[in-house]
Scaffold this motif. Structure first.
Motif, short mmCIF file in Angstrom:
data_model
loop_
_atom_site.label_atom_id
_atom_site.label_comp_id
_atom_site.label_asym_id
_atom_site.label_seq_id
_atom_site.Cartn_x
_atom_site.Cartn_y
_atom_site.Cartn_z
N UNK A 79 28.97 79.35 57.99
CA UNK A 79 27.51 78.58 57.50
C UNK A 79 28.27 77.70 56.30
N UNK A 80 28.98 78.40 55.42
CA UNK A 80 29.47 77.65 54.09
C UNK A 80 30.22 76.40 54.63
N UNK A 81 30.95 76.63 55.45
CA UNK A 81 31.96 75.64 56.03
C UNK A 81 31.16 74.57 56.54
N UNK A 82 30.28 74.76 57.37
CA UNK A 82 29.45 74.06 57.95
C UNK A 82 28.57 73.18 57.05
N UNK A 83 28.04 73.93 56.00
CA UNK A 83 27.13 73.21 54.89
C UNK A 83 28.11 72.34 54.18
N UNK A 84 28.98 72.55 54.01
CA UNK A 84 30.03 71.80 52.97
C UNK A 84 30.50 70.64 53.50
#
Length: 138
Positions: free
Chosen positions: A80-85
């Motif tokens: 989720x952090x990767x997609x958010x960034x």
């Protein structure tokens, strides 16, 4: 190009010169991943994030490793952090596919709103020392 050891030495020298050269850590991590040394790959992906907290690709790779290891909560957080960034990153389709699989592992398919179900059991009271002494004497 098959010269992993030579490349590793150059990346190691690069981070000796500049400890914040996140790209070198990321490249070393990818090399370890290709060599199937998951632990060293993971360590270098973490170093990548420590030197560049916005490196979405590193979060994706860590999330993918955790997903393969069936660490659903950790994998979900990293993906989720990767997609958010980087919502338009090349890895996004694969990240979303992994997230969908992880939802099933975490019991989200029951209509809950992304909640992870956990049962927490409080530890019992500490045994009374005098009680245990009496039991051993009998």
């Amino acid at each position: 190009k098959g010269k992993v050891a030579e490349a590793m030495e150059k990346w190691k020298k690069a981070v000796e010169v500049d400890a914040n050269f996140y790209s070198a850590y990321f490249n070393m991590a990818n090399a370890w991943k290709n060599e199937r040394d998951t632990q060293k790959a993971l360590e270098n992906y973490v170093l990548t994030i420590k030197t560049n907290a916005n490196m979405a690709d590193a979060y994706f790779e860590i999330g993918s490793i955790f997903a393969r290891q069936k660490h659903a909560a950790q994998a979900t957080a990293m993906l989720n952090k990767a997609v958010t960034l980087q919502p338009d990153g090349e890895f996004v389709a694969e990240a979303k596919k992994q997230l969908s699989t992880l939802e099933g592992l975490m019991g989200k398919d029951d209509g809950s709103e992304g909640e992870v179900k956990m049962n927490i059991v409080a530890p019992g009271p500490a045994p009374d020392k005098s009680d245990s002494e009496e039991k051993t004497d009998n």
